[in-house]
Motif scaffolding. Sequence first.
Motif, PDB file in Angstrom:
ATOM      1  N   LEU A 280     -11.517  -6.925  -2.830  1.00  0.00           N
ATOM      2  CA  LEU A 280     -12.028  -5.761  -2.112  1.00  0.00           C
ATOM      3  C   LEU A 280     -11.563  -5.777  -0.656  1.00  0.00           C
ATOM      4  O   LEU A 280     -11.268  -4.726  -0.077  1.00  0.00           O
ATOM      5  CB  LEU A 280     -13.554  -5.724  -2.181  1.00  0.00           C
ATOM      6  CG  LEU A 280     -14.172  -5.580  -3.574  1.00  0.00           C
ATOM      7  CD1 LEU A 280     -15.696  -5.579  -3.481  1.00  0.00           C
ATOM      8  CD2 LEU A 280     -13.685  -4.322  -4.278  1.00  0.00           C
ATOM      9  N   CYS A 281     -11.493  -6.975  -0.059  1.00  0.00           N
ATOM     10  CA  CYS A 281     -10.988  -7.089   1.318  1.00  0.00           C
ATOM     11  C   CYS A 281      -9.547  -6.588   1.410  1.00  0.00           C
ATOM     12  O   CYS A 281      -9.188  -5.858   2.345  1.00  0.00           O
ATOM     13  CB  CYS A 281     -11.050  -8.541   1.790  1.00  0.00           C
ATOM     14  SG  CYS A 281     -12.711  -9.196   2.019  1.00  0.00           S
ATOM     15  N   ASP A 282      -8.715  -6.984   0.448  1.00  0.00           N
ATOM     16  CA  ASP A 282      -7.313  -6.555   0.452  1.00  0.00           C
ATOM     17  C   ASP A 282      -7.204  -5.041   0.317  1.00  0.00           C
ATOM     18  O   ASP A 282      -6.413  -4.391   1.019  1.00  0.00           O
ATOM     19  CB  ASP A 282      -6.553  -7.222  -0.696  1.00  0.00           C
ATOM     20  CG  ASP A 282      -6.422  -8.724  -0.530  1.00  0.00           C
ATOM     21  OD1 ASP A 282      -6.519  -9.214   0.609  1.00  0.00           O
ATOM     22  OD2 ASP A 282      -6.224  -9.413  -1.557  1.00  0.00           O
ATOM     23  N   ILE A 283      -7.984  -4.473  -0.592  1.00  0.00           N
ATOM     24  CA  ILE A 283      -7.938  -3.025  -0.813  1.00  0.00           C
ATOM     25  C   ILE A 283      -8.432  -2.283   0.423  1.00  0.00           C
ATOM     26  O   ILE A 283      -7.850  -1.269   0.834  1.00  0.00           O
ATOM     27  CB  ILE A 283      -8.763  -2.666  -2.066  1.00  0.00           C
ATOM     28  CG1 ILE A 283      -8.039  -3.185  -3.319  1.00  0.00           C
ATOM     29  CG2 ILE A 283      -9.006  -1.165  -2.161  1.00  0.00           C
ATOM     30  CD1 ILE A 283      -8.895  -3.241  -4.562  1.00  0.00           C
ATOM     31  N   ALA A 284      -9.501  -2.798   1.038  1.00  0.00           N
ATOM     32  CA  ALA A 284     -10.019  -2.172   2.256  1.00  0.00           C
ATOM     33  C   ALA A 284      -8.983  -2.217   3.374  1.00  0.00           C
ATOM     34  O   ALA A 284      -8.794  -1.234   4.111  1.00  0.00           O
ATOM     35  CB  ALA A 284     -11.305  -2.878   2.691  1.00  0.00           C
ATOM     36  N   GLU A 285      -8.291  -3.340   3.514  1.00  0.00           N
ATOM     37  CA  GLU A 285      -7.277  -3.478   4.559  1.00  0.00           C
ATOM     38  C   GLU A 285      -6.094  -2.554   4.290  1.00  0.00           C
ATOM     39  O   GLU A 285      -5.584  -1.890   5.202  1.00  0.00           O
ATOM     40  CB  GLU A 285      -6.807  -4.932   4.633  1.00  0.00           C
ATOM     41  CG  GLU A 285      -5.926  -5.254   5.824  1.00  0.00           C
ATOM     42  CD  GLU A 285      -6.657  -5.155   7.149  1.00  0.00           C
ATOM     43  OE1 GLU A 285      -5.992  -4.821   8.154  1.00  0.00           O
ATOM     44  OE2 GLU A 285      -7.880  -5.384   7.183  1.00  0.00           O
ATOM     45  N   LEU A 286      -5.653  -2.492   3.041  1.00  0.00           N
ATOM     46  CA  LEU A 286      -4.536  -1.617   2.694  1.00  0.00           C
ATOM     47  C   LEU A 286      -4.898  -0.152   2.916  1.00  0.00           C
ATOM     48  O   LEU A 286      -4.069   0.648   3.366  1.00  0.00           O
ATOM     49  CB  LEU A 286      -4.131  -1.851   1.236  1.00  0.00           C
ATOM     50  CG  LEU A 286      -2.976  -1.009   0.691  1.00  0.00           C
ATOM     51  CD1 LEU A 286      -1.707  -1.209   1.513  1.00  0.00           C
ATOM     52  CD2 LEU A 286      -2.717  -1.350  -0.782  1.00  0.00           C
ATOM     53  N   ALA A 287      -6.148   0.211   2.627  1.00  0.00           N
ATOM     54  CA  ALA A 287      -6.582   1.608   2.770  1.00  0.00           C
ATOM     55  C   ALA A 287      -6.583   2.066   4.222  1.00  0.00           C
ATOM     56  O   ALA A 287      -6.605   3.273   4.487  1.00  0.00           O
ATOM     57  CB  ALA A 287      -7.972   1.785   2.171  1.00  0.00           C
ATOM     58  N   ARG A 288      -6.565   1.125   5.161  1.00  0.00           N
ATOM     59  CA  ARG A 288      -6.523   1.495   6.581  1.00  0.00           C
ATOM     60  C   ARG A 288      -5.132   1.926   7.030  1.00  0.00           C
ATOM     61  O   ARG A 288      -4.965   2.440   8.136  1.00  0.00           O
ATOM     62  CB  ARG A 288      -6.995   0.324   7.448  1.00  0.00           C
ATOM     63  CG  ARG A 288      -8.452  -0.051   7.240  1.00  0.00           C
ATOM     64  CD  ARG A 288      -8.925  -1.084   8.256  1.00  0.00           C
ATOM     65  NE  ARG A 288     -10.291  -1.487   7.951  1.00  0.00           N
ATOM     66  CZ  ARG A 288     -10.617  -2.614   7.326  1.00  0.00           C
ATOM     67  NH1 ARG A 288      -9.669  -3.465   6.974  1.00  0.00           N
ATOM     68  NH2 ARG A 288     -11.870  -2.898   7.066  1.00  0.00           N
TER      69      ARG A 288
END
Length: 419
Positions: free
Chosen positions: A256-264
């Motif tokens: 979820l951290c990776d997806i949140a970072e990519l979504a930025r």
Amino acid sequence: MSSAITAQSVSPAIPELPLASVFNPEFDFLLACCAGGSRTEPAERIRETRPLNWKRLIDLAEHHGVIPQIYRSLADVQEPSYPDSLRQAHETSARKTLWLTRELLRILAELRSCGIVALPYKGPVLAELLYGNVTLRQFSDLDLLIQSSDLPRIKSALAKLGYEPGVQLTPSEEREYVESGYEYAFDCAHGRNLVEVQWRILPRFYSVDFDIEGFFDRAITFSLGGTTLRTLCAEDLLLVLCVHAAKHAWKQLSWLCDIAELARSPQIDWRAVQEHAKHLGIQRIVAVTFFLAHKLLETPLPQFVQGKVQKGPPSKLRLGGYFTSIENLANEISPMLAGEADYNPESISYFHLMIRARERRRDRIKFLWRLIVTPSVGEWSAIRLPCPLFPLYRAVRIFRLLSRFLPRVISRETSRSGR
């Protein structure tokens, strides 16, 4: 990209979610270290989350793959009281990521010398893309996306470097495995399953048919350790990460951290993400993933996900049971994240979760049908059939599934009727 749509904050129609408090102090602390939102200052939340069982915290951070985030957050707030075991865990993670990065570059150089094109993703590639430093993301293996036709040459190239497949298959079994499976895991003297060579993102029975050729066509270039590589474009990578998290029942916070970072990333074309998700029938998977990231990490919801969440109450599921709402499905999963509990990937509850995560009836039917009739390594290991009888492995598969699950169903129904 000209058509990019910026990820927006949650609309007022979606109520703000309470942070932490429903979880244990150690998991709340992980969320404080990993969250990227602004409802509360991260440093303040980190200082307020007390008291802590440090052993449980480190074990939980290892389980969720967020040791670098915890260590960096404590350093940022100048926390003096963390135990030496956390520093050791961080150093161990950093050494492993650096070794795997060197190994990836060595493998890619060998593949290039053989004229083989591979797209590395996750592992050090994802760490460098998202965080700018391979040691800031915890990972334990390397993932390479390939063309299935290159598999024999890749096996030979990896053998030169000391890697052997984790499973040994006959030619007939390998042909069937390439048709229905998705990866070969390779071992070496340094450990098992260190390299995963994939020609699909998921096994075929999951019924998420990504366009692998399109991945190669849309691939981007970037530099890792002074070497120019190609990897998935941001839109493809986002969907792949969402599906990977769903396949494992969203059990690791690091995903979820990776997806949140990519979504930025301002470069993401959200319209393309939405269109591809709709085409693949994974809009619910994307919505559940982002709702979990929003609930746990304060990640803003993209507009099209807001629409999915706002559709509200459960509806009748044609294959039995109810079509759980996005919010309820996320609320079902999040306590398991906090408690280190996992779905057994060969359990009825896991298969039921995978069905509820899909929005199209035809995908749910294909998932069940392919699951039932697609033989795997388990069937080939259970009984050896000569090549002319290879189609009978479908019957072996059905028999093994019945012998595994039918007694459980009967036992459950008997206990219900006895109440």
